[in-house]
Design a protein around this motif. Structure first.
Motif, mmCIF file in Angstrom:
data_model
loop_
_atom_site.group_PDB
_atom_site.id
_atom_site.type_symbol
_atom_site.label_atom_id
_atom_site.label_comp_id
_atom_site.label_asym_id
_atom_site.label_seq_id
_atom_site.Cartn_x
_atom_site.Cartn_y
_atom_site.Cartn_z
ATOM 1 N N ALA A 278 7.782 20.933 1.166
ATOM 2 C CA ALA A 278 7.048 19.714 0.825
ATOM 3 C C ALA A 278 6.411 19.838 -0.561
ATOM 4 C CB ALA A 278 5.957 19.442 1.859
ATOM 5 N N PRO A 279 6.322 18.726 -1.308
ATOM 6 C CA PRO A 279 5.657 18.770 -2.626
ATOM 7 C C PRO A 279 4.154 18.982 -2.476
ATOM 8 C CG PRO A 279 6.200 16.514 -2.036
ATOM 9 C CD PRO A 279 6.843 17.376 -0.985
ATOM 10 N N ALA A 280 3.541 19.514 -3.511
ATOM 11 C CA ALA A 280 2.097 19.781 -3.471
ATOM 12 C C ALA A 280 1.285 18.495 -3.563
ATOM 13 C CB ALA A 280 1.700 20.734 -4.601
ATOM 14 N N GLU A 281 1.866 17.421 -4.141
ATOM 15 C CA GLU A 281 1.165 16.137 -4.261
ATOM 16 C C GLU A 281 2.067 15.025 -3.716
ATOM 17 O OE1 GLU A 281 -0.274 15.306 -8.144
ATOM 18 O OE2 GLU A 281 -1.199 17.283 -8.425
ATOM 19 N N GLU A 282 1.428 14.044 -3.045
ATOM 20 C CA GLU A 282 2.191 12.946 -2.452
ATOM 21 C C GLU A 282 1.330 11.684 -2.416
ATOM 22 O OE1 GLU A 282 4.511 11.865 1.749
ATOM 23 O OE2 GLU A 282 3.794 13.906 1.360
ATOM 24 N N ILE A 283 1.951 10.528 -2.628
ATOM 25 C CA ILE A 283 1.264 9.233 -2.511
ATOM 26 C C ILE A 283 1.741 8.560 -1.226
ATOM 27 C CG2 ILE A 283 0.969 6.953 -3.528
ATOM 28 C CD1 ILE A 283 1.315 8.199 -6.265
ATOM 29 N N ILE A 284 0.783 8.170 -0.380
ATOM 30 C CA ILE A 284 1.085 7.535 0.903
ATOM 31 C C ILE A 284 0.686 6.070 0.832
ATOM 32 C CG2 ILE A 284 0.564 7.528 3.376
ATOM 33 C CD1 ILE A 284 0.040 10.509 3.189
ATOM 34 N N GLU A 285 1.609 5.182 1.181
ATOM 35 C CA GLU A 285 1.340 3.746 1.174
ATOM 36 C C GLU A 285 0.817 3.297 2.540
ATOM 37 O OE1 GLU A 285 4.923 1.791 -0.005
ATOM 38 O OE2 GLU A 285 4.520 2.049 -2.143
ATOM 39 N N LEU A 286 -0.273 2.504 2.509
ATOM 40 C CA LEU A 286 -0.837 1.941 3.728
ATOM 41 C C LEU A 286 -0.596 0.435 3.721
ATOM 42 C CD1 LEU A 286 -4.257 3.831 3.987
ATOM 43 C CD2 LEU A 286 -2.060 4.426 5.010
ATOM 44 N N LYS A 287 -0.112 -0.088 4.846
ATOM 45 C CA LYS A 287 0.184 -1.512 4.948
ATOM 46 C C LYS A 287 -1.085 -2.274 5.295
ATOM 47 C CE LYS A 287 3.240 -4.870 7.127
ATOM 48 N NZ LYS A 287 3.533 -5.477 5.818
ATOM 49 N N PRO A 288 -1.506 -3.244 4.472
ATOM 50 C CA PRO A 288 -2.749 -3.979 4.748
ATOM 51 C C PRO A 288 -2.599 -4.918 5.932
ATOM 52 C CG PRO A 288 -1.634 -4.902 2.850
ATOM 53 C CD PRO A 288 -0.862 -3.675 3.218
ATOM 54 N N ASP A 289 -3.696 -5.106 6.658
ATOM 55 C CA ASP A 289 -3.761 -6.076 7.752
ATOM 56 C C ASP A 289 -4.357 -7.357 7.178
ATOM 57 O OD1 ASP A 289 -4.662 -7.613 10.013
ATOM 58 O OD2 ASP A 289 -4.361 -5.816 11.229
ATOM 59 N N ASP A 290 -3.518 -8.374 6.975
ATOM 60 C CA ASP A 290 -3.948 -9.590 6.279
ATOM 61 C C ASP A 290 -5.058 -10.326 7.010
ATOM 62 O OD1 ASP A 290 -2.133 -9.108 4.257
ATOM 63 O OD2 ASP A 290 -0.525 -10.203 5.253
ATOM 64 N N TYR A 291 -5.041 -10.339 8.343
ATOM 65 C CA TYR A 291 -6.086 -11.032 9.097
ATOM 66 C C TYR A 291 -7.444 -10.376 8.866
ATOM 67 C CZ TYR A 291 -3.683 -14.579 11.872
ATOM 68 O OH TYR A 291 -3.042 -15.707 12.258
ATOM 69 N N LYS A 292 -7.471 -9.058 8.923
ATOM 70 C CA LYS A 292 -8.733 -8.343 8.738
ATOM 71 C C LYS A 292 -9.245 -8.509 7.310
ATOM 72 C CE LYS A 292 -7.750 -4.821 12.234
ATOM 73 N NZ LYS A 292 -7.530 -3.386 12.487
ATOM 74 N N MET A 293 -8.344 -8.424 6.343
ATOM 75 C CA MET A 293 -8.759 -8.590 4.947
ATOM 76 C C MET A 293 -9.282 -9.998 4.695
ATOM 77 S SD MET A 293 -6.393 -6.526 2.311
ATOM 78 C CE MET A 293 -6.610 -4.750 2.125
ATOM 79 N N ALA A 294 -8.637 -11.009 5.316
ATOM 80 C CA ALA A 294 -9.094 -12.387 5.135
ATOM 81 C C ALA A 294 -10.491 -12.570 5.720
ATOM 82 C CB ALA A 294 -8.107 -13.347 5.791
ATOM 83 N N ALA A 295 -10.730 -12.005 6.911
ATOM 84 C CA ALA A 295 -12.054 -12.117 7.534
ATOM 85 C C ALA A 295 -13.118 -11.456 6.662
ATOM 86 C CB ALA A 295 -12.042 -11.480 8.919
ATOM 87 N N TYR A 296 -12.799 -10.304 6.085
ATOM 88 C CA TYR A 296 -13.752 -9.625 5.211
ATOM 89 C C TYR A 296 -13.988 -10.431 3.932
ATOM 90 C CZ TYR A 296 -15.552 -6.200 1.899
ATOM 91 O OH TYR A 296 -16.301 -5.556 0.945
ATOM 92 N N TYR A 297 -12.908 -10.953 3.341
ATOM 93 C CA TYR A 297 -13.036 -11.713 2.097
ATOM 94 C C TYR A 297 -13.927 -12.936 2.291
ATOM 95 C CZ TYR A 297 -11.797 -14.958 -1.628
ATOM 96 O OH TYR A 297 -11.858 -15.861 -2.657
ATOM 97 N N PHE A 298 -13.705 -13.693 3.375
ATOM 98 C CA PHE A 298 -14.515 -14.888 3.592
ATOM 99 C C PHE A 298 -15.943 -14.553 4.021
ATOM 100 C CE2 PHE A 298 -10.254 -16.844 3.974
ATOM 101 C CZ PHE A 298 -10.417 -17.853 3.027
ATOM 102 N N SER A 299 -16.175 -13.321 4.520
ATOM 103 C CA SER A 299 -17.534 -12.912 4.871
ATOM 104 C C SER A 299 -18.382 -12.663 3.635
ATOM 105 C CB SER A 299 -17.499 -11.655 5.746
ATOM 106 O OG SER A 299 -16.906 -11.921 6.998
ATOM 107 N N ILE A 300 -17.769 -12.103 2.590
ATOM 108 C CA ILE A 300 -18.555 -11.747 1.396
ATOM 109 C C ILE A 300 -18.388 -12.741 0.259
ATOM 110 C CG2 ILE A 300 -18.402 -9.289 1.944
ATOM 111 C CD1 ILE A 300 -16.298 -9.056 -0.291
ATOM 112 N N LYS A 301 -17.508 -13.748 0.436
ATOM 113 C CA LYS A 301 -17.256 -14.703 -0.642
ATOM 114 C C LYS A 301 -18.523 -15.495 -0.959
ATOM 115 C CE LYS A 301 -14.281 -18.569 -1.976
ATOM 116 N NZ LYS A 301 -13.256 -19.537 -1.523
#
Length: 387
Positions: A278-301
């Protein structure tokens, strides 16, 4: 601080309560029963009228307990006094003197006290200025008991007769002691090295791996805290918390790595890696949850007080959050740790235009199979620095 100061502070708390009730209608008239949104509204009014702020922790410390056992800092006392309609804490006390109370503007040393200090110093006994002389002892030469001291020939013969006995034996003994000491030192050094290798073998033979995380859709860093559980066979999981923008460093000599990755706004991900190549460094992609992000965005907007924008904000949150959602607000104090809110109370809180919403952070958010938010755990951080 005197007991009278504590009594004055209890009076000031009542005046603050009266001042707030003139223009507001909290859930309770008694200030000691305020919590949640009542405290946020009070902080807003304090900023508006007295140009200052007290933290939620300070509110719980000094307003939830009555009577208090310690006095707040003078800057907080002045702030509350100004809010209640006085020029300062001193001005408040001046208008609420108890019978027989004398109020001092400062605590400087008076002329009488200074004269008393000088008198004490003058009358103190003086130390001796001269050192005690040290008497020198005369060393008398030892008497020569040689009865033949006048005969110089005999004295020379006596000196020549001082032959060291067994000189060869004395030289052999130091050599043997030196060799023995060096042998023991070498054995001890070897044992210390072996012990160090055994104690730090995991550190010496381990390798460090670096894992960074990015948003799979946007290609930017993850926006909130990531929790990583490292699963090892026959051991309890080890939990790590990684702040936004930071990478995860893990040192191990194992050949395999299993990680469970979770974050409030991203989908759960499990990683299994063979570390042999395995390489010493790696970038891992995380898939966003659009519903959760939308709820957070409208909470702080920030709706900027626009009625139409506030209406849209409420409608969005109504559609994203389940009517039976379980919502908790976490507090950073030892007096009141958590409060449960229903859906409408949460929406009212985040659609009220206050400066506190910029510090809202989501700790945990869950949704059901239909995409509705069924659980929110959040906190509103304070701006005040504890000193």
């Amino acid at each position: 601080m005197t007991d009278l100061d504590l009594l004055h502070f209890e009076q000031l708390k009542k005046d603050v309560q009266v001042q707030y009730l003139k223009e507001h209608t909290p859930s309770h008239d008694d200030i000691s029963k305020w919590k949640g949104i009542d405290i946020i509204y009070f902080q807003e009014d304090l900023r508006k009228k007295a140009k200052g702020n007290i933290s939620e922790k300070s509110f719980y410390t000094y307003f939830k307990n009555s009577p208090v056992t310690k006095l707040p800092r003078i800057d907080m006392l002045n702030l509350l006094s100004i809010y209640a309609g006085y020029e300062s804490w001193y001005g408040f006390k001046k208008q609420h003197l108890f019978a027989g109370e004398l109020l001092k503007e400062d605590e400087e040393i008076t002329n009488d006290e200074l004269a008393e200090i000088e008198k004490t110093v003058t009358e103190s006994p003086a130390l001796p200025s001269e050192e005690i002389p040290v008497q020198k002892q005369e060393i008398k030469p030892t008497e020569n008991t040689d009865l033949q001291k006048s005969n110089t020939d005999n004295q020379e013969i006596k000196e020549n007769q001082k032959i060291p006995a067994a000189a060869g034996t004395d030289q052999i003994k130091p050599k043997k002691s030196f060799i023995r000491r060096n042998i023991w030192a070498a054995v001890t050094a070897v044992l210390v090295i072996l012990t160090g290798l055994l104690g730090f073998k995991d550190v010496i033979f381990s390798k460090t791996y670096k894992y960074c995380f990015t948003d799979a859709d946007r290609g930017v860093g993850v926006v909130n805290t990531i929790e990583i559980k490292v699963i090892k066979e026959n051991e309890s999981p080890i939990l790590y918390k990684i702040k936004p923008g930071e990478c995860f460093y893990y040192s191990t000599k194992d050949k395999n790595l299993k990680m469970q990755i979770s974050s409030p706004f991203y989908e759960y991900l499990e990683i299994n890696r063979s570390l042999e190549n395995a390489p010493a460094e790696e970038i891992i992609e995380l898939k966003p949850d659009d519903y959760k992000m939308a709820a957070y965005y409208f909470s702080i907007k920030d709706a900027n007080g626009d009625p139409e924008e506030l209406k849209r904000k409420r409608n969005q949150l109504e559609s994203l959050i389940s009517k039976n959602a379980v919502i908790y607000q976490i507090y950073d104090n030892n007096i009141y740790g958590i409060e449960r809110l229903d859906k409408q109370k949460y929406i009212t809180l985040v659609t009220t235009p206050t400066t506190s919403l910029k510090n809202l952070s989501v700790i945990e958010m869950k949704k059901d199979n239909n995409g509705k938010i069924i659980s929110i755990k959040f906190k509103i951080a304070t701006d005040e620095k504890n000193k």
